[in-house]
Design a protein around this motif. Structure first.
Motif, PDB file in Angstrom:
ATOM      1  N   ASP A  86       6.386  11.675  -0.624  1.00  0.00           N
ATOM      2  CA  ASP A  86       6.366  12.407  -1.891  1.00  0.00           C
ATOM      3  C   ASP A  86       7.527  12.011  -2.800  1.00  0.00           C
ATOM      4  OD1 ASP A  86       4.049  13.726  -1.248  1.00  0.00           O
ATOM      5  OD2 ASP A  86       5.070  15.501  -0.475  1.00  0.00           O
ATOM      6  N   ARG A  89       6.416  10.716  -6.358  1.00  0.00           N
ATOM      7  CA  ARG A  89       5.283   9.797  -6.353  1.00  0.00           C
ATOM      8  C   ARG A  89       4.425  10.131  -7.515  1.00  0.00           C
ATOM      9  NH1 ARG A  89       0.762  10.784  -2.802  1.00  0.00           N
ATOM     10  NH2 ARG A  89       2.214  11.966  -1.613  1.00  0.00           N
ATOM     11  N   LEU A 114      10.068   8.914  -3.570  1.00  0.00           N
ATOM     12  CA  LEU A 114      10.345   7.503  -3.327  1.00  0.00           C
ATOM     13  C   LEU A 114      11.804   7.209  -3.649  1.00  0.00           C
ATOM     14  CD1 LEU A 114       7.189   6.116  -5.129  1.00  0.00           C
ATOM     15  CD2 LEU A 114       7.479   6.520  -2.691  1.00  0.00           C
ATOM     16  N   LEU A 153      -7.075   5.267   1.856  1.00  0.00           N
ATOM     17  CA  LEU A 153      -6.060   5.103   0.814  1.00  0.00           C
ATOM     18  C   LEU A 153      -4.688   5.359   1.408  1.00  0.00           C
ATOM     19  CD1 LEU A 153      -7.867   6.925  -2.120  1.00  0.00           C
ATOM     20  CD2 LEU A 153      -7.798   4.491  -1.633  1.00  0.00           C
ATOM     21  N   ALA A 154      -3.821   4.380   1.292  1.00  0.00           N
ATOM     22  CA  ALA A 154      -2.454   4.533   1.788  1.00  0.00           C
ATOM     23  C   ALA A 154      -1.668   5.393   0.813  1.00  0.00           C
ATOM     24  CB  ALA A 154      -1.794   3.175   1.940  1.00  0.00           C
ATOM     25  N   SER A 155      -0.796   6.195   1.337  1.00  0.00           N
ATOM     26  CA  SER A 155       0.008   7.067   0.498  1.00  0.00           C
ATOM     27  C   SER A 155       1.444   7.043   1.014  1.00  0.00           C
ATOM     28  CB  SER A 155      -0.559   8.478   0.544  1.00  0.00           C
ATOM     29  OG  SER A 155       0.252   9.353  -0.182  1.00  0.00           O
ATOM     30  N   GLY A 156       2.374   6.872   0.097  1.00  0.00           N
ATOM     31  CA  GLY A 156       3.778   6.856   0.485  1.00  0.00           C
ATOM     32  C   GLY A 156       4.344   8.270   0.542  1.00  0.00           C
TER      33      GLY A 156
END
Length: 99
Positions: free
Chosen positions: A26, A99, A28, A21-24
């Motif tokens: 904390d 996020r 944005l 799972l890709a996560s950006g």
């Protein structure tokens, strides 16, 4: 090359694939540009629900800090002004949104 490795692994036995799972980040970045052509002040509001259990309603300030609304009181307490100063005409401002 990866197709050959997968083929070899399948031929050798059981293949277990776990999705990643890709996560950006904390916080944005959200850039708002004012192209309204008007000179009046612009105010921005970032309202939402906390993702933690209980999902409290609240607001986010320009630096990205989430603050849950305080519970009601008797007599009622006025809501705080949670507006963020927006950009002047032709300008932009970048907010940070959790996020």
């Amino acid at each position: 090359m990866s197709a050959l490795v997968v083929g070899a692994a399948v031929a050798a036995g059981t293949l277990i694939i776990k999705p990643v799972l890709a996560s950006g980040p904390d916080l944005l970045p959200l850039t708002v540009t004012n192209n309204s052509g008007r000179s009046e002040a612009v105010h921005l509001y970032v309202l939402g629900t906390d993702i933690r259990p209980g999902g409290k309603l609240g607001y986010v300030n320009q630096s990205g800090t989430f603050t849950a609304w305080s519970p009601g009181a008797n007599p009622p307490v006025a809501a705080p002004d949670v507006s963020i100063a927006g950009p002047a005409n032709g300008s932009s401002v970048t907010l940070k949104v959790p996020r």
